[in-house]
Design a protein around this motif. Structure first.
Motif, mmCIF file in Angstrom:
data_model
loop_
_atom_site.group_PDB
_atom_site.id
_atom_site.type_symbol
_atom_site.label_atom_id
_atom_site.label_comp_id
_atom_site.label_asym_id
_atom_site.label_seq_id
_atom_site.Cartn_x
_atom_site.Cartn_y
_atom_site.Cartn_z
ATOM 1 N N MET A 1 0.810 -1.212 0.000
ATOM 2 C CA MET A 1 0.000 0.000 0.000
ATOM 3 C C MET A 1 0.852 1.274 0.000
ATOM 4 N N TRP B 1 2.617 2.684 2.320
ATOM 5 C CA TRP B 1 2.172 3.457 3.478
ATOM 6 C C TRP B 1 3.072 4.672 3.665
ATOM 7 N N TYR C 1 -6.901 5.980 0.313
ATOM 8 C CA TYR C 1 -7.158 4.543 0.333
ATOM 9 C C TYR C 1 -8.667 4.348 0.425
ATOM 10 N N TRP D 1 -8.934 -3.512 0.232
ATOM 11 C CA TRP D 1 -8.627 -2.087 0.110
ATOM 12 C C TRP D 1 -8.027 -1.792 -1.251
#
Length: 736
Positions: free
Chosen positions: A390, A392, A472, A493
């Motif tokens: 993802m 992050w 997200y 997600w």
């Protein structure tokens, strides 16, 4: 059945009867497959196609497949495998020729997915309630339309009712729609089965009454003593030992005259006891983060803590008795199918506990309980991988904090969501995506994550922005569904997606969207699915070659003038509550230098097309479609409606400037005609196609042309009663 669909049935059959009569032979459908006007809806006739010449049936030319059929052994021991079609008609076959059923299936149906719909009754409910499902076969391979469960980190989102590791059919899972058969293989998509299951009729919860079997008063130490004993399994070989259930935990109502020493009566008593409204209802989404009942070990939560573990113990006693070696598998299946849904969720919790948790020490107080979690190390690795994929924003500090807490053994005290995720005490269904994301947020030491504390599975149509770096989005949210082609989809997600100036530096957004008014799937649509999507069309004894076309879109003709400019979120001031802010979403594109905003008004779905093999495949003429390039979509209005129009630009008499005019689309008012959108090239093209679908309320089938041919995608749209197909082509490395 509606009149247009009756006409479609008659057009296909009458045309074939006409060809057969031309050869002096009257042909009827085989009795077992003959269509009646009252049961099988079929496609309408495409009137703009010339009829096949009505001539006498010619003898079919010799073909090597007659004597060397697919899969048959040759004298040298090899098998004959026909090559995929590159032209239609195939070499050596005339367009006026008529094929037999066997030859038609070999040329047209080989490698085509065969979709079948199922309408299944729901236990303990009337005939007004039912579950809708689909199964697919026939593409001659192990490939399917679902995502790889391991790559998507969805191992804990599903659970087989029967206790198998992997359910074979979508109706075998506790959660419905089944998430083992729910996530599509392409980001932001679902499966055909999930699409059908959305239209199931589910009964409301059954009101509970006094069960008649009551539990005894038991202290916390006795509960954990028995929980630890059950780690070794149930002593099901001795009736006297089994009867201790009543001496310690339940009151036997027939103790004096007919004590309940048989396992069948004990199962009944446990079901009745757990049916009491005094217990926690884990079928209620509000209670499905189960660790919230035991995260707090303080005095104020002691009663709830005690109730949770007592309920867990009785659920384990029931689960182990149901799965006793004394019971044969068919008997277990029949028994489990009859257990009320609320009790099924208790069994799910018991199974998660038995698989993932062990007791190291216990006492009379909650703070004396010490548990060992078998899943912890795997979950730590999973969370680290999730954060990396993802991208992050605060990745380095978060990974460092994760490692430190893992070494200290303090992961379980971060939050109730983190406790559920790292322990594996995760009920199947929609909670897992929020457990993994909230665990990441709670471990991140950045104070900005405090603004994301209200992220919950009770508001699934949501997303958030973090540090102005990325957004997200949940896969269930229309923004996530539309932006998914530009992102990864992991554990429910979609991200990392582009940021938006309409959200704060770190802020949650709930997205408002409407249910589409179109694309309603009825039980009759589901049960007739195989007939409505048959690659041969209505069954007959002859199949004119001229009834089929081979569709081969030009994947080199790519539109490169589409650019996704920005995601726009407008505060919905008329829809607010105590939760995170509500927004209306739209996406702005630049198309050939002109800006086009599309509102994500409708919560539509995108169905990942089943892969086919040995394609491309021919398409029967009754499957009507209209092809368009993706940049032409914004000129199409009200697709599939009687007033369907297309914008065109014409020079005005005054001086050469252009003004828009609207013209009806040929055949566009046909309620079954499929709009085939060629969205090859940039992922922004696919985002544009999805955004246009949401703008007009049209769900669609999305097909990677390298895995699913155009004809099979159109037939799947007919199977799903959808009128839009989006064709894309993934290139090597697209998923990286």
């Amino acid at each position: 059945m509606s009149e247009p669909k009756k006409k479609g049935l008659l057009s296909g059959l009458m045309r074939r009867l006409s060809n057969a009569q031309g050869s002096g032979k009257l042909v009827k459908d085989p009795p077992s497959r003959r269509a009646s006007e009252g049961d099988i809806p079929v496609r309408r006739h495409r009137s703009d196609r010339p009829d096949v010449i009505n001539s006498r049936r010619r003898p079919r030319r010799p073909d090597p497949r007659d004597s060397k059929g697919k899969g048959r052994e040759q004298p040298n021991g090899h098998r004959y495998e026909p090559a995929p079609l590159s032209e239609w008609p195939p070499s050596g076959i005339s367009k006026e020729e008529q094929l037999t059923l066997g030859h038609a299936m070999e040329l047209i149906s080989r490698g085509v997915p065969a979709h079948k719909g199922h309408k299944r009754p729901i236990p303990h409910a009337s005939d007004h309630y039912y579950g809708l499902y689909t199964t697919t076969a026939g593409n001659h391979g192990d490939d399917n339309d679902t995502v790889n469960q391991h790559d998507a980190m969805t191992q804990l989102t599903t659970l087989s009712i029967q206790g198998f590791n992997q359910p074979k059919y979508p109706w075998e899972t506790l959660e419905q729609p089944s998430l083992a058969f729910g996530f599509g293989g392409r980001p932001g998509t679902i499966t055909l089965n999930h699409w059908a299951n959305i239209f199931s009729a589910i009964p409301p919860p059954i009101a509970l009454r006094d069960p008649g079997v009551v539990p005894r008063e038991v202290d916390l130490g006795s509960i954990f003593e028995r929980l630890q004993d059950l780690e070794a399994g149930l002593e099901d070989g001795n009736d006297e030992v089994l009867y201790r259930l009543y001496k310690r935990f339940l009151k036997d109502p027939d103790k004096l005259f007919s004590p309940h020493k048989t396992m069948e009566k004990q199962i009944t008593d446990l079901v009745m006891c757990l049916s009491s409204p005094d217990w926690i209802d884990f079928s209620n989404p509000k209670n499905q983060v189960v660790t919230k009942f035991i995260y707090d070990t303080g005095p104020e939560n002691q009663q709830q803590y005690h109730k949770f573990f007592y309920q867990l113990l009785l659920s384990l006693e029931l689960e182990l008795r149901i799965n006793s070696k004394k019971h044969q598998d068919p008997a277990k299946e029949r028994l489990v199918a009859q257990i009320p849904p609320r009790i099924q969720w208790n069994l799910a919790l018991a199974r998660r506990w038995r698989d993932f948790v062990r007791i190291e020490d216990y006492g009379e107080e909650p703070d004396q309980i010490k548990l060992r979690f078998k899943m912890r190390r795997r979950q730590v690795s999973m969370l680290k991988r999730f954060a990396q994929m993802m991208k992050w924003p605060n990745l380095a500090d978060t990974i460092s904090e994760l490692k430190q807490r893992d070494n200290e053994g303090t992961l379980m005290i971060v939050s109730s969501h983190a406790m559920a995720f790292f322990s594996g005490l995760v009920l199947p269904g929609p909670t897992f995506p929020f457990l993994i994301m909230n665990s990441l947020i709670d471990i991140d030491p950045d104070k900005a994550t405090d603004n994301l504390a209200l992220l919950t599975h009770l508001h699934p149509h949501c997303g958030f922005q973090y540090r102005n770096s990325y957004t997200y989005w949940r896969s269930a949210c229309i923004v996530g569904k539309v932006l998914a082609p530009t992102c990864h989809e992991i554990a429910g997600w979609v991200g990392p997606a582009r940021p938006t100036k309409d959200l704060g530096r770190s802020q949650i957004a709930r997205i408002r969207s409407k249910k589409p008014r179109q694309n309603i799937l009825t039980p009759e649509d589901v049960t007739s699915m195989s007939d409505r999507s048959d690659p041969l069309g209505p069954r007959s004894e002859i199949y004119p070659v001229g009834d089929y076309d081979l569709l081969t879109p030009d994947t080199d003709d790519i539109v490169d003038t589409v650019l996704l400019e920005q995601v726009i979120l407008k505060e919905a001031t008329d829809k607010q509550d105590s939760g995170p802010q509500w927004f209306d979403a739209s996406i702005q594109f630049a198309i050939d230098g002109v800006s086009w905003p599309l509102h994500l008004t409708f919560d539509v779905s995108f169905i990942n097309a089943w892969p086919c093999s040995d394609g491309p495949h021919p398409l029967f003429f009754d499957y009507v479609y209209t092809p368009r390039k993706v940049d032409e979509l914004v000129d199409i209005l009200d697709w599939g409606k009687p007033n369907c129009r297309e914008r065109s630009f014409r020079s005005t008499p005054a001086g050469g400037s252009k003004s828009p005019e609207f013209e009806p689309i040929v055949g566009g008012d046909d309620a079954e005609r499929v709009l085939v959108v060629e969205a090859f090239g940039s992922s922004d093209n696919e985002v544009l196609a999805r955004a246009w679908c949401s703008h007009w309320g049209l769900s669609a089938v999305v097909a990677d042309i390298g895995r699913t041919c155009m004809a099979c995608a159109i037939r799947e749209a007919y199977a799903a009663t959808l009128t839009v197909v989006i064709l894309v082509e993934d290139q090597p490395g697209d998923a990286e």
